[in-house]
Design a protein around this motif. Sequence first.
Motif, PDB file in Angstrom:
ATOM      1  N   MET A   1      -2.016  -4.159  -7.422  1.00 12.12           N
ATOM      2  CA  MET A   1      -1.778  -3.186  -6.225  1.00 12.12           C
ATOM      3  C   MET A   1      -2.817  -3.530  -5.139  1.00 12.12           C
ATOM      4  SD  MET A   1      -0.351  -0.440  -5.060  1.00 12.12           S
ATOM      5  CE  MET A   1      -0.886   0.468  -3.406  1.00 12.12           C
ATOM      6  N   ILE A   2      -2.567  -3.961  -3.969  1.00 14.73           N
ATOM      7  CA  ILE A   2      -3.513  -4.052  -3.045  1.00 14.73           C
ATOM      8  C   ILE A   2      -3.303  -3.382  -1.750  1.00 14.73           C
ATOM      9  CG2 ILE A   2      -3.869  -6.619  -3.710  1.00 14.73           C
ATOM     10  CD1 ILE A   2      -1.801  -7.293  -1.462  1.00 14.73           C
ATOM     11  N   CYS A   3      -4.120  -3.023  -0.855  1.00 12.84           N
ATOM     12  CA  CYS A   3      -3.950  -2.438   0.328  1.00 12.84           C
ATOM     13  C   CYS A   3      -3.065  -3.188   1.454  1.00 12.84           C
ATOM     14  CB  CYS A   3      -5.331  -2.099   0.916  1.00 12.84           C
ATOM     15  SG  CYS A   3      -5.193  -1.149   2.501  1.00 12.84           S
ATOM     16  N   PRO A   4      -2.067  -2.383   1.918  1.00 15.42           N
ATOM     17  CA  PRO A   4      -1.337  -3.135   2.831  1.00 15.42           C
ATOM     18  C   PRO A   4      -1.980  -3.385   4.164  1.00 15.42           C
ATOM     19  CG  PRO A   4      -0.692  -0.893   2.782  1.00 15.42           C
ATOM     20  CD  PRO A   4      -1.843  -1.072   1.583  1.00 15.42           C
ATOM     21  N   ASN A   5      -3.131  -2.794   4.536  1.00 10.72           N
ATOM     22  CA  ASN A   5      -3.995  -2.961   5.549  1.00 10.72           C
ATOM     23  C   ASN A   5      -4.980  -3.813   5.483  1.00 10.72           C
ATOM     24  OD1 ASN A   5      -4.403  -2.036   8.382  1.00 10.72           O
ATOM     25  ND2 ASN A   5      -6.230  -1.029   7.745  1.00 10.72           N
ATOM     26  N   CYS A   6      -5.841  -3.970   4.571  1.00 15.49           N
ATOM     27  CA  CYS A   6      -6.767  -4.809   4.514  1.00 15.49           C
ATOM     28  C   CYS A   6      -6.854  -5.616   3.249  1.00 15.49           C
ATOM     29  CB  CYS A   6      -8.116  -3.964   4.639  1.00 15.49           C
ATOM     30  SG  CYS A   6      -8.509  -3.132   3.121  1.00 15.49           S
ATOM     31  N   TYR A   7      -6.088  -5.553   2.459  1.00 15.10           N
ATOM     32  CA  TYR A   7      -5.577  -6.449   1.266  1.00 15.10           C
ATOM     33  C   TYR A   7      -6.869  -6.109   0.234  1.00 15.10           C
ATOM     34  CZ  TYR A   7      -2.305  -8.501   4.383  1.00 15.10           C
ATOM     35  OH  TYR A   7      -1.524  -8.933   5.082  1.00 15.10           O
ATOM     36  N   LEU A  27       7.744   8.519  -9.432  1.00 18.81           N
ATOM     37  CA  LEU A  27       6.451   8.297 -10.118  1.00 18.81           C
ATOM     38  C   LEU A  27       5.481   7.560  -9.167  1.00 18.81           C
ATOM     39  CD1 LEU A  27       7.774   7.453 -13.629  1.00 18.81           C
ATOM     40  CD2 LEU A  27       6.907   9.366 -12.609  1.00 18.81           C
ATOM     41  N   GLN A  28       5.299   7.978  -8.025  1.00 17.74           N
ATOM     42  CA  GLN A  28       4.334   7.136  -7.051  1.00 17.74           C
ATOM     43  C   GLN A  28       3.322   8.325  -6.629  1.00 17.74           C
ATOM     44  OE1 GLN A  28       6.335   4.926  -4.021  1.00 17.74           O
ATOM     45  NE2 GLN A  28       5.441   3.128  -5.007  1.00 17.74           N
ATOM     46  N   TYR A  29       2.060   8.079  -6.498  1.00 25.41           N
ATOM     47  CA  TYR A  29       0.964   9.161  -6.124  1.00 25.41           C
ATOM     48  C   TYR A  29       0.329   8.527  -4.892  1.00 25.41           C
ATOM     49  CZ  TYR A  29      -2.044  13.050  -7.106  1.00 25.41           C
ATOM     50  OH  TYR A  29      -2.780  14.060  -6.928  1.00 25.41           O
ATOM     51  N   PRO A  30      -0.201   9.465  -3.973  1.00 36.27           N
ATOM     52  CA  PRO A  30      -0.871   9.255  -2.872  1.00 36.27           C
ATOM     53  C   PRO A  30      -2.403   8.732  -3.045  1.00 36.27           C
ATOM     54  CG  PRO A  30      -0.726  11.366  -2.844  1.00 36.27           C
ATOM     55  CD  PRO A  30       0.179  10.925  -3.900  1.00 36.27           C
ATOM     56  N   ILE A  31      -2.702   7.451  -2.851  1.00 34.31           N
ATOM     57  CA  ILE A  31      -3.894   6.926  -2.904  1.00 34.31           C
ATOM     58  C   ILE A  31      -4.510   6.516  -1.625  1.00 34.31           C
ATOM     59  CG2 ILE A  31      -3.613   6.380  -5.288  1.00 34.31           C
ATOM     60  CD1 ILE A  31      -2.997   3.407  -4.083  1.00 34.31           C
ATOM     61  N   ARG A  32      -5.953   6.399  -1.614  1.00 34.85           N
ATOM     62  CA  ARG A  32      -6.580   5.880  -0.434  1.00 34.85           C
ATOM     63  C   ARG A  32      -7.438   4.671  -0.704  1.00 34.85           C
ATOM     64  NH1 ARG A  32      -6.753   8.603   4.705  1.00 34.85           N
ATOM     65  NH2 ARG A  32      -6.009  10.533   4.077  1.00 34.85           N
ATOM     66  N   CYS A  33      -7.252   3.753   0.428  1.00 35.27           N
ATOM     67  CA  CYS A  33      -8.124   2.563   0.030  1.00 35.27           C
ATOM     68  C   CYS A  33      -9.708   2.815   0.579  1.00 35.27           C
ATOM     69  CB  CYS A  33      -7.802   1.634   1.363  1.00 35.27           C
ATOM     70  SG  CYS A  33      -8.801   0.239   1.162  1.00 35.27           S
ATOM     71  N   ARG A  34     -10.305   2.552  -0.384  1.00 32.73           N
ATOM     72  CA  ARG A  34     -12.006   2.694  -0.230  1.00 32.73           C
ATOM     73  C   ARG A  34     -12.479   1.922   0.981  1.00 32.73           C
ATOM     74  NH1 ARG A  34     -14.779   5.087  -4.220  1.00 32.73           N
ATOM     75  NH2 ARG A  34     -13.543   5.809  -6.138  1.00 32.73           N
ATOM     76  N   HIS A  35     -11.951   0.809   1.263  1.00 31.51           N
ATOM     77  CA  HIS A  35     -12.321  -0.089   2.331  1.00 31.51           C
ATOM     78  C   HIS A  35     -11.998   0.452   3.681  1.00 31.51           C
ATOM     79  CE1 HIS A  35     -13.962  -3.155  -0.555  1.00 31.51           C
ATOM     80  NE2 HIS A  35     -12.999  -2.947  -1.252  1.00 31.51           N
ATOM     81  N   ARG A  39      -4.069   5.126   3.880  1.00 31.58           N
ATOM     82  CA  ARG A  39      -3.507   6.017   2.931  1.00 31.58           C
ATOM     83  C   ARG A  39      -2.033   5.212   2.428  1.00 31.58           C
ATOM     84  NH1 ARG A  39      -0.449  11.164   2.084  1.00 31.58           N
ATOM     85  NH2 ARG A  39      -1.507  12.604   0.453  1.00 31.58           N
ATOM     86  N   THR A  40      -1.826   5.259   1.272  1.00 31.17           N
ATOM     87  CA  THR A  40      -0.662   4.532   0.495  1.00 31.17           C
ATOM     88  C   THR A  40      -0.157   5.248  -0.481  1.00 31.17           C
ATOM     89  OG1 THR A  40       0.268   2.724   0.216  1.00 31.17           O
ATOM     90  CG2 THR A  40      -1.979   2.755  -0.178  1.00 31.17           C
ATOM     91  N   TYR A  41       0.502   4.699  -1.292  1.00 27.42           N
ATOM     92  CA  TYR A  41       1.163   5.131  -2.434  1.00 27.42           C
ATOM     93  C   TYR A  41       0.867   3.982  -3.925  1.00 27.42           C
ATOM     94  CZ  TYR A  41       3.090   8.779   0.289  1.00 27.42           C
ATOM     95  OH  TYR A  41       3.074  10.102   1.243  1.00 27.42           O
ATOM     96  N   GLY A  42       0.598   4.531  -4.812  1.00 28.39           N
ATOM     97  CA  GLY A  42       0.487   3.738  -6.024  1.00 28.39           C
ATOM     98  C   GLY A  42       1.178   4.119  -7.248  1.00 28.39           C
ATOM     99  N   GLY A  43       1.412   3.323  -8.021  1.00 25.48           N
ATOM    100  CA  GLY A  43       1.969   3.807  -9.187  1.00 25.48           C
ATOM    101  C   GLY A  43       1.338   5.089  -9.992  1.00 25.48           C
ATOM    102  N   PHE A  44       2.022   5.674 -10.986  1.00 24.46           N
ATOM    103  CA  PHE A  44       1.480   6.683 -11.415  1.00 24.46           C
ATOM    104  C   PHE A  44       0.411   6.324 -12.315  1.00 24.46           C
ATOM    105  CE2 PHE A  44       1.762  11.089 -13.749  1.00 24.46           C
ATOM    106  CZ  PHE A  44       1.931  11.489 -12.669  1.00 24.46           C
ATOM    107  N   LEU A  45       0.629   5.263 -13.313  1.00 24.92           N
ATOM    108  CA  LEU A  45      -0.247   4.671 -14.063  1.00 24.92           C
ATOM    109  C   LEU A  45      -1.709   4.189 -13.250  1.00 24.92           C
ATOM    110  CD1 LEU A  45       1.579   2.319 -16.515  1.00 24.92           C
ATOM    111  CD2 LEU A  45       0.559   4.507 -16.906  1.00 24.92           C
ATOM    112  N   LEU A  46      -1.388   3.905 -12.172  1.00 23.38           N
ATOM    113  CA  LEU A  46      -2.831   3.511 -11.208  1.00 23.38           C
ATOM    114  C   LEU A  46      -3.470   4.947 -10.954  1.00 23.38           C
ATOM    115  CD1 LEU A  46      -4.503   1.574  -9.541  1.00 23.38           C
ATOM    116  CD2 LEU A  46      -3.198   1.817  -7.515  1.00 23.38           C
ATOM    117  N   ALA A  47      -2.746   5.894 -10.453  1.00 22.97           N
ATOM    118  CA  ALA A  47      -3.207   7.338 -10.167  1.00 22.97           C
ATOM    119  C   ALA A  47      -3.979   7.809 -11.530  1.00 22.97           C
ATOM    120  CB  ALA A  47      -2.057   8.088 -10.113  1.00 22.97           C
TER     121      ALA A  47
END
Length: 65
Positions: A1-7, A27-35, A39-47
């Motif tokens: 899983m990488i950020c689509p904006n800054c990788y 099974l996707q959950y909203p997540i936010r890149c720390r960098h 705002r994007t979506y990640g798999g449930f396991l990542l959440a």
Amino acid sequence: MICPNCYGSEFRLSHFRWRDLERLAVLQYPIRCRHCQERTYGGFLLALYLLQVRRHHRKHPSHTE
Ligand SMILES: [Zn+2]
């Protein structure tokens, strides 16, 4: 899983909104890149993983937010 904006590859859980329900259905959950705060979506396991990381940080407080 990488950020689509800054990788970047570090994320935190984003606030859940009602419109995210359709993502949750697949099974996707909203997540936010720390960098870049993208705002994007990640798999449930990542959440789930991020949830545990957050709990862990509470035991060792470091106020980064
Ligand atoms: Zn990013």
